[in-house]
Design a protein around this motif. Structure first.
Motif, PDB file in Angstrom:
ATOM      1  N   ILE A 163       0.832  -1.202   0.000  1.00  0.00           N
ATOM      2  CA  ILE A 163       0.000   0.000   0.000  1.00  0.00           C
ATOM      3  C   ILE A 163       0.869   1.255   0.000  1.00  0.00           C
ATOM      4  O   ILE A 163       0.605   2.226  -0.709  1.00  0.00           O
ATOM      5  CB  ILE A 163      -0.932  -0.017   1.231  1.00  0.00           C
ATOM      6  N   PRO A 280      -6.706  -0.375  -2.539  1.00  0.00           N
ATOM      7  CA  PRO A 280      -7.808  -1.101  -1.908  1.00  0.00           C
ATOM      8  C   PRO A 280      -7.585  -2.610  -1.877  1.00  0.00           C
ATOM      9  O   PRO A 280      -8.003  -3.269  -0.916  1.00  0.00           O
ATOM     10  CB  PRO A 280      -9.024  -0.728  -2.765  1.00  0.00           C
ATOM     11  N   PHE A 281      -6.935  -3.146  -2.893  1.00  0.00           N
ATOM     12  CA  PHE A 281      -6.626  -4.577  -2.879  1.00  0.00           C
ATOM     13  C   PHE A 281      -5.760  -4.908  -1.672  1.00  0.00           C
ATOM     14  O   PHE A 281      -6.008  -5.863  -0.938  1.00  0.00           O
ATOM     15  CB  PHE A 281      -5.911  -4.975  -4.171  1.00  0.00           C
ATOM     16  N   ILE A 283      -5.410  -3.157   1.081  1.00  0.00           N
ATOM     17  CA  ILE A 283      -6.141  -2.946   2.337  1.00  0.00           C
ATOM     18  C   ILE A 283      -7.034  -4.145   2.634  1.00  0.00           C
ATOM     19  O   ILE A 283      -7.067  -4.660   3.763  1.00  0.00           O
ATOM     20  CB  ILE A 283      -6.970  -1.650   2.267  1.00  0.00           C
ATOM     21  N   GLY A 284      -7.775  -4.598   1.618  1.00  0.00           N
ATOM     22  CA  GLY A 284      -8.639  -5.762   1.802  1.00  0.00           C
ATOM     23  C   GLY A 284      -7.854  -6.996   2.208  1.00  0.00           C
ATOM     24  O   GLY A 284      -8.247  -7.732   3.112  1.00  0.00           O
ATOM     25  N   TYR A 285      -6.733  -7.198   1.530  1.00  0.00           N
ATOM     26  CA  TYR A 285      -5.876  -8.336   1.835  1.00  0.00           C
ATOM     27  C   TYR A 285      -5.348  -8.244   3.264  1.00  0.00           C
ATOM     28  O   TYR A 285      -5.395  -9.224   4.021  1.00  0.00           O
ATOM     29  CB  TYR A 285      -4.722  -8.355   0.832  1.00  0.00           C
ATOM     30  N   ALA A 338     -12.350  -0.371  -7.585  1.00  0.00           N
ATOM     31  CA  ALA A 338     -11.604  -0.337  -6.324  1.00  0.00           C
ATOM     32  C   ALA A 338     -12.306  -1.169  -5.255  1.00  0.00           C
ATOM     33  O   ALA A 338     -11.660  -1.882  -4.481  1.00  0.00           O
ATOM     34  CB  ALA A 338     -11.434   1.100  -5.852  1.00  0.00           C
ATOM     35  N   TRP A 341     -11.833  -4.834  -6.142  1.00  0.00           N
ATOM     36  CA  TRP A 341     -10.450  -5.230  -5.888  1.00  0.00           C
ATOM     37  C   TRP A 341     -10.194  -5.396  -4.389  1.00  0.00           C
ATOM     38  O   TRP A 341      -9.444  -6.266  -3.977  1.00  0.00           O
ATOM     39  CB  TRP A 341      -9.493  -4.206  -6.501  1.00  0.00           C
ATOM     40  N   ALA A 342     -10.855  -4.568  -3.586  1.00  0.00           N
ATOM     41  CA  ALA A 342     -10.716  -4.712  -2.130  1.00  0.00           C
ATOM     42  C   ALA A 342     -11.309  -6.037  -1.660  1.00  0.00           C
ATOM     43  O   ALA A 342     -10.728  -6.729  -0.812  1.00  0.00           O
ATOM     44  CB  ALA A 342     -11.410  -3.547  -1.424  1.00  0.00           C
ATOM     45  N   GLY A 345      -9.070  -8.836  -2.795  1.00  0.00           N
ATOM     46  CA  GLY A 345      -7.916  -8.871  -1.909  1.00  0.00           C
ATOM     47  C   GLY A 345      -8.241  -9.533  -0.588  1.00  0.00           C
ATOM     48  O   GLY A 345      -7.429 -10.290  -0.031  1.00  0.00           O
ATOM     49  N   ALA A 346      -9.445  -9.260  -0.071  1.00  0.00           N
ATOM     50  CA  ALA A 346      -9.847  -9.866   1.200  1.00  0.00           C
ATOM     51  C   ALA A 346      -9.954 -11.382   1.076  1.00  0.00           C
ATOM     52  O   ALA A 346      -9.483 -12.125   1.960  1.00  0.00           O
ATOM     53  CB  ALA A 346     -11.180  -9.276   1.654  1.00  0.00           C
TER      54      ALA A 346
END
Length: 447
Positions: A163, A280-281, A283-285, A338, A341-342, A345-346
């Motif tokens: 990030i 955002p990916f 952050i989600g991850y 976004a 993608w978040a 990623g999660a």
């Protein structure tokens, strides 16, 4: 049998297993090294649209770079683990990142595709060695019930660093020959990271976090030797075999290679903007990975030996469903992408705190380095290579969106269904490892 049953007679080593010396410092060191190695290895994917203009390349070239880098990693991963058995994990970990940094710097001087391909391939073969070593070190530093949290911290730190580095990469892209400066800079950081390993990393030793072995001497814990036969025997562990096959079907890894290219070429988003979707990916991850590390122990208590299987299966199927809505429809603003993608990623972030402890729990301590090398650098690499080559070739015919449908949606749901086998194999395999370690302890104490 219930794996917990076999630990009732080995409580004397519980305190030592839960407090392995230098474990948090070691976790910080291997996390830092993995951050710089991973960033360097994935840099080409990030800056490729700009690099492609400079060297007149296309998506097929990106697929070839990614594929050959992964193919070179197949023998390289086991080689680094073999070397660590000869010169130690500390020296080997330093060697992988320094060598990768040197090849990354060389890649920045590339004047054509052939030079770039050679340097990136060698760089990938170098930095891949750090991954199985880091996983084995974490398994030797934290007992089973704490490994999900340790892996969650490890992988969330990687994404949090991504990030921070995302906007920096965007700034490099905006510069003239920015992709070259990015490679040179990260290559230098990798070399520095190697010296950090030599200064601060302290190897805990094989089996230091096992209750049955923790209060034994390092020499007694290392009596079980690794042989060719014992390594081949890994494939006779049902759970490990399923995890290998699942890794071959892990199509979600393709989003890391072609995600930015998809947004640029098929959705018309500028490269500098598309790169920012990594925010955002990441952050989600990070949130999912860190959260899973704390939730999983509670889930394990509610569903002994099967809670982690539930979470792993959910992660695959949910990824496929979200990928369908996120990649198969066109949206007008980058904000919508976004959000998707978040979520992607999660779902991807749920995997590391679960699948690493699963593998560690069904493999004997002395074989974990080899097990992770085969899993992460052979089977995962073969999957990456196949997906990269096929995606690069098929993108010209059906577009990246079409490739995403079959790989990110259909294949991921199939993968999730395959993991149902673990409900039967995992509890039995964990029990076998506990029984074997119990026998080793009794034999050592009786000598």
């Amino acid at each position: 049998m219930d794996a917990s049953a076999s630990t009732t007679s080995v409580q004397p080593g519980a305190a030592q297993a839960a407090n392995v010396p230098h474990r948090w410092r070691n976790l910080a060191v291997v996390s830092g090294v993995s951050v710089v190695d991973g960033t360097e290895a994935g840099l080409i994917n990030t800056v490729f649209p700009t690099l492609a203009v400079a060297l007149r390349l296309n998506s097929g070239h990106l697929g070839l770079i990614a594929a050959l880098g992964k193919i070179a990693s197949v023998p390289a991963g086991p080689f680094w683990i073999w070397l660590s058995g000869r010169i130690g994990r500390r020296a080997t970990l330093a060697a992988t990142t320094v060598t990768g940094g040197l090849f990354g710097i060389a890649a920045g001087f590339s004047q054509n595709f052939v030079q770039l391909l050679i340097c990136c391939t060698l760089m990938s073969a170098a930095v891949i060695g750090g991954s199985p070593i880091a996983m084995a070190v974490i398994a030797d530093s934290f007992p089973d019930e704490q490994r999900a949290r340790a892996n969650g911290i490890f992988f969330s730190s990687l994404q949090l660093a991504g990030i921070v580095l995302g906007p920096i990469m965007a700034a490099f892209v905006a510069m003239q020959d920015g992709w070259r400066w990015a490679l040179w800079t990260l290559g230098g950081v990798c070399i520095v990271a190697g010296f950090v390993v030599l200064a601060f990393f302290k190897d805990p030793g094989i089996g230091a976090a096992e209750q049955q072995l923790a209060d034994l001497t390092r020499e007694d814990r290392a009596k079980a030797k690794v042989t060719f036969v014992s390594v081949i025997g890994l494939f006779r562990i049902p759970t490990y075999a399923v995890m290998m096959l699942s890794r071959l079907l892990s199509g979600h890894l393709l989003i890391l290679i072609f995600g930015v290219q998809f947004l640029v070429t098929e959705r018309g988003i500028p490269n500098s903007t598309a790169i920012l979707v990594a925010l955002p990916f990441g952050i989600g991850y990070s949130v999912a990975t860190l959260g899973a590390g704390f939730i999983l122990p509670r889930l394990d208590r509610l569903m002994p030996s099967r809670g982690r299987v539930v979470m792993l299966q959910f992660a695959q199927i949910a990824f496929g469903v979200i990928a369908f809505f996120g990649t198969q429809f066109r949206y007008e603003t980058i904000t919508v992408y976004a959000v998707f993608w978040a979520l992607l990623g999660a779902c991807q972030g749920l995997n590391p705190p679960v699948n690493r402890p699963i593998v560690a729990a069904v493999v004997l301590p002395e074989l974990r380095g080899q097990a992770f090398a085969i899993w992460l650098t052979v089977f995962e690499t073969i999957g990456w290579a196949l997906f990269s080559l096929l995606a690069g070739a098929l993108a010209a015919a059906i577009g990246i969106q079409g490739v995403f449908f079959w790989v990110l949606v259909v294949l991921m749901i199939v993968n999730g269904l395959l993991l149902s086998v673990l409900y039967f194999t995992y509890p039995r395999d964990v029990g076998r490892v506990s029984e074997t370690l119990d026998v080793r302890r009794r034999q050592t104490l009786s000598d």
